[in-house]
Design a protein around this motif. Structure first.
Motif, PDB file in Angstrom:
ATOM      1  N   ASP A  72       0.847  -1.193   0.000  1.00 26.84           N
ATOM      2  CA  ASP A  72       0.000   0.000   0.000  1.00 26.84           C
ATOM      3  C   ASP A  72       0.881   1.242   0.000  1.00 26.84           C
ATOM      4  O   ASP A  72       2.084   1.164   0.268  1.00 26.84           O
ATOM      5  CB  ASP A  72      -0.900   0.035   1.244  1.00 26.84           C
ATOM      6  N   HIS A  73       0.276   2.382  -0.254  1.00 29.72           N
ATOM      7  CA  HIS A  73       0.971   3.662  -0.186  1.00 29.72           C
ATOM      8  C   HIS A  73       0.313   4.505   0.889  1.00 29.72           C
ATOM      9  O   HIS A  73      -0.901   4.470   1.045  1.00 29.72           O
ATOM     10  CB  HIS A  73       0.911   4.393  -1.529  1.00 29.72           C
ATOM     11  N   LEU A  74       1.133   5.244   1.626  1.00 28.12           N
ATOM     12  CA  LEU A  74       0.638   6.200   2.607  1.00 28.12           C
ATOM     13  C   LEU A  74       0.998   7.585   2.104  1.00 28.12           C
ATOM     14  O   LEU A  74       2.122   7.812   1.660  1.00 28.12           O
ATOM     15  CB  LEU A  74       1.280   5.970   3.978  1.00 28.12           C
ATOM     16  N   GLU A  75       0.046   8.498   2.155  1.00 28.78           N
ATOM     17  CA  GLU A  75       0.312   9.870   1.736  1.00 28.78           C
ATOM     18  C   GLU A  75       0.057  10.800   2.907  1.00 28.78           C
ATOM     19  O   GLU A  75      -0.995  10.760   3.529  1.00 28.78           O
ATOM     20  CB  GLU A  75      -0.576  10.253   0.557  1.00 28.78           C
ATOM     21  N   VAL A  76       1.059  11.594   3.203  1.00 26.97           N
ATOM     22  CA  VAL A  76       0.997  12.555   4.298  1.00 26.97           C
ATOM     23  C   VAL A  76       1.101  13.938   3.668  1.00 26.97           C
ATOM     24  O   VAL A  76       1.938  14.161   2.791  1.00 26.97           O
ATOM     25  CB  VAL A  76       2.167  12.322   5.287  1.00 26.97           C
ATOM     26  N   SER A  77       0.263  14.871   4.119  1.00 22.35           N
ATOM     27  CA  SER A  77       0.255  16.180   3.461  1.00 22.35           C
ATOM     28  C   SER A  77       1.199  17.199   4.087  1.00 22.35           C
ATOM     29  O   SER A  77       1.579  18.149   3.431  1.00 22.35           O
ATOM     30  CB  SER A  77      -1.167  16.743   3.436  1.00 22.35           C
ATOM     31  N   ASN A  78       1.576  17.022   5.337  1.00 20.54           N
ATOM     32  CA  ASN A  78       2.444  18.027   5.958  1.00 20.54           C
ATOM     33  C   ASN A  78       3.505  17.374   6.819  1.00 20.54           C
ATOM     34  O   ASN A  78       3.202  16.999   7.950  1.00 20.54           O
ATOM     35  CB  ASN A  78       1.612  19.005   6.772  1.00 20.54           C
ATOM     36  N   PRO A  79       4.708  17.187   6.347  1.00 20.76           N
ATOM     37  CA  PRO A  79       5.205  17.579   5.021  1.00 20.76           C
ATOM     38  C   PRO A  79       4.700  16.603   3.966  1.00 20.76           C
ATOM     39  O   PRO A  79       4.346  15.471   4.277  1.00 20.76           O
ATOM     40  CB  PRO A  79       6.717  17.469   5.169  1.00 20.76           C
ATOM     41  N   LEU A  80       4.665  17.037   2.712  1.00 18.14           N
ATOM     42  CA  LEU A  80       4.161  16.217   1.626  1.00 18.14           C
ATOM     43  C   LEU A  80       5.096  15.035   1.378  1.00 18.14           C
ATOM     44  O   LEU A  80       6.249  15.210   0.992  1.00 18.14           O
ATOM     45  CB  LEU A  80       4.009  17.041   0.343  1.00 18.14           C
ATOM     46  N   LEU A  81       4.593  13.836   1.650  1.00 13.94           N
ATOM     47  CA  LEU A  81       5.366  12.606   1.456  1.00 13.94           C
ATOM     48  C   LEU A  81       4.471  11.531   0.882  1.00 13.94           C
ATOM     49  O   LEU A  81       3.297  11.437   1.252  1.00 13.94           O
ATOM     50  CB  LEU A  81       5.889  12.072   2.796  1.00 13.94           C
ATOM     51  N   GLU A  82       5.014  10.722  -0.007  1.00 15.67           N
ATOM     52  CA  GLU A  82       4.348   9.497  -0.428  1.00 15.67           C
ATOM     53  C   GLU A  82       5.272   8.359  -0.045  1.00 15.67           C
ATOM     54  O   GLU A  82       6.448   8.353  -0.399  1.00 15.67           O
ATOM     55  CB  GLU A  82       4.071   9.469  -1.928  1.00 15.67           C
ATOM     56  N   LEU A  83       4.726   7.396   0.687  1.00 12.84           N
ATOM     57  CA  LEU A  83       5.509   6.281   1.219  1.00 12.84           C
ATOM     58  C   LEU A  83       4.909   4.962   0.781  1.00 12.84           C
ATOM     59  O   LEU A  83       3.688   4.829   0.714  1.00 12.84           O
ATOM     60  CB  LEU A  83       5.508   6.345   2.759  1.00 12.84           C
ATOM     61  N   GLU A  84       5.765   3.981   0.507  1.00 14.97           N
ATOM     62  CA  GLU A  84       5.297   2.628   0.190  1.00 14.97           C
ATOM     63  C   GLU A  84       5.481   1.759   1.428  1.00 14.97           C
ATOM     64  O   GLU A  84       6.534   1.766   2.061  1.00 14.97           O
ATOM     65  CB  GLU A  84       6.094   2.044  -0.974  1.00 14.97           C
ATOM     66  N   VAL A  85       4.444   1.004   1.767  1.00  6.43           N
ATOM     67  CA  VAL A  85       4.478   0.144   2.951  1.00  6.43           C
ATOM     68  C   VAL A  85       5.346  -1.077   2.665  1.00  6.43           C
ATOM     69  O   VAL A  85       5.121  -1.809   1.702  1.00  6.43           O
ATOM     70  CB  VAL A  85       3.051  -0.294   3.354  1.00  6.43           C
ATOM     71  N   THR A  86       6.353  -1.304   3.535  1.00  2.00           N
ATOM     72  CA  THR A  86       7.242  -2.459   3.386  1.00  2.00           C
ATOM     73  C   THR A  86       7.057  -3.475   4.508  1.00  2.00           C
ATOM     74  O   THR A  86       7.601  -4.562   4.455  1.00  2.00           O
ATOM     75  CB  THR A  86       8.718  -2.014   3.340  1.00  2.00           C
ATOM     76  N   GLY A  87       6.261  -3.125   5.522  1.00  4.34           N
ATOM     77  CA  GLY A  87       5.988  -4.055   6.618  1.00  4.34           C
ATOM     78  C   GLY A  87       4.975  -3.477   7.581  1.00  4.34           C
ATOM     79  O   GLY A  87       4.918  -2.269   7.776  1.00  4.34           O
ATOM     80  N   VAL A  88       4.150  -4.359   8.167  1.00  2.00           N
ATOM     81  CA  VAL A  88       3.128  -3.939   9.125  1.00  2.00           C
ATOM     82  C   VAL A  88       3.198  -4.865  10.329  1.00  2.00           C
ATOM     83  O   VAL A  88       3.227  -6.085  10.171  1.00  2.00           O
ATOM     84  CB  VAL A  88       1.705  -4.026   8.510  1.00  2.00           C
ATOM     85  N   ARG A  89       3.226  -4.287  11.535  1.00  2.00           N
ATOM     86  CA  ARG A  89       3.263  -5.127  12.737  1.00  2.00           C
ATOM     87  C   ARG A  89       2.700  -4.360  13.924  1.00  2.00           C
ATOM     88  O   ARG A  89       2.610  -3.141  13.911  1.00  2.00           O
ATOM     89  CB  ARG A  89       4.678  -5.589  13.033  1.00  2.00           C
ATOM     90  N   ARG A  90       2.337  -5.087  14.949  1.00  2.00           N
ATOM     91  CA  ARG A  90       1.957  -4.488  16.228  1.00  2.00           C
ATOM     92  C   ARG A  90       3.179  -4.618  17.122  1.00  2.00           C
ATOM     93  O   ARG A  90       3.689  -5.720  17.311  1.00  2.00           O
ATOM     94  CB  ARG A  90       0.779  -5.214  16.845  1.00  2.00           C
ATOM     95  N   PRO A  91       3.683  -3.516  17.677  1.00  2.00           N
ATOM     96  CA  PRO A  91       4.872  -3.596  18.524  1.00  2.00           C
ATOM     97  C   PRO A  91       4.669  -4.591  19.671  1.00  2.00           C
ATOM     98  O   PRO A  91       3.638  -4.583  20.325  1.00  2.00           O
ATOM     99  CB  PRO A  91       5.042  -2.173  19.054  1.00  2.00           C
ATOM    100  N   ALA A  92       5.665  -5.443  19.880  1.00  2.00           N
ATOM    101  CA  ALA A  92       5.566  -6.500  20.892  1.00  2.00           C
ATOM    102  C   ALA A  92       5.429  -5.947  22.304  1.00  2.00           C
ATOM    103  O   ALA A  92       4.768  -6.533  23.146  1.00  2.00           O
ATOM    104  CB  ALA A  92       6.787  -7.415  20.807  1.00  2.00           C
TER     105      ALA A  92
END
Length: 108
Positions: A72-92
């Motif tokens: 997936d991609h995450l888009e943040v507007s401030n600051p403007l960033l487009e990020l690609e998800v490389t891993g998802v986890r719940r912190p242990a």
């Protein structure tokens, strides 16, 4: 870490849309907008990702149960960033209901 307020993060996923001529066009579609927190990856996280042939530039935190997955991609507007998800986890070690999402910058 408890998320209070935070910034708006759009979660986008690749989707096919009909081009009206029997084919399709691929693009990113927003599937959700969540409040969250974004920070630069630490040197330890960057080294760990490099060892597994991955790449991490940022770590995002959003509520558990959010529909976010690898690629997936995450888009943040401030600051403007487009990020690609490389891993998802719940912190242990976390009692909080949040996901920790490793990302790599696509557009700055």
């Amino acid at each position: 870490m408890r998320i209070i307020g935070g910034q708006l993060i759009e979660i986008k996923r690749a989707a096919r849309t009909s081009d009206g001529q029997g084919g399709f066009v691929e693009g990113l579609t927003t599937i959700a907008t969540e409040r969250g927190h974004l920070r630069p990856a630490s040197s330890t996280e960057i080294v760990r990702a490099n060892q597994s042939k991955g790449r991490v530039t940022h770590v995002a935190y959003i509520r558990a149960g959010s529909d976010v997955e690898f690629g997936d991609h995450l888009e943040v507007s401030n600051p403007l960033l487009e990020l690609e998800v490389t891993g998802v986890r719940r912190p242990a070690n976390s009692q909080n209901a949040q996901l920790e999402i490793d990302c790599k910058a696509v557009k700055l």
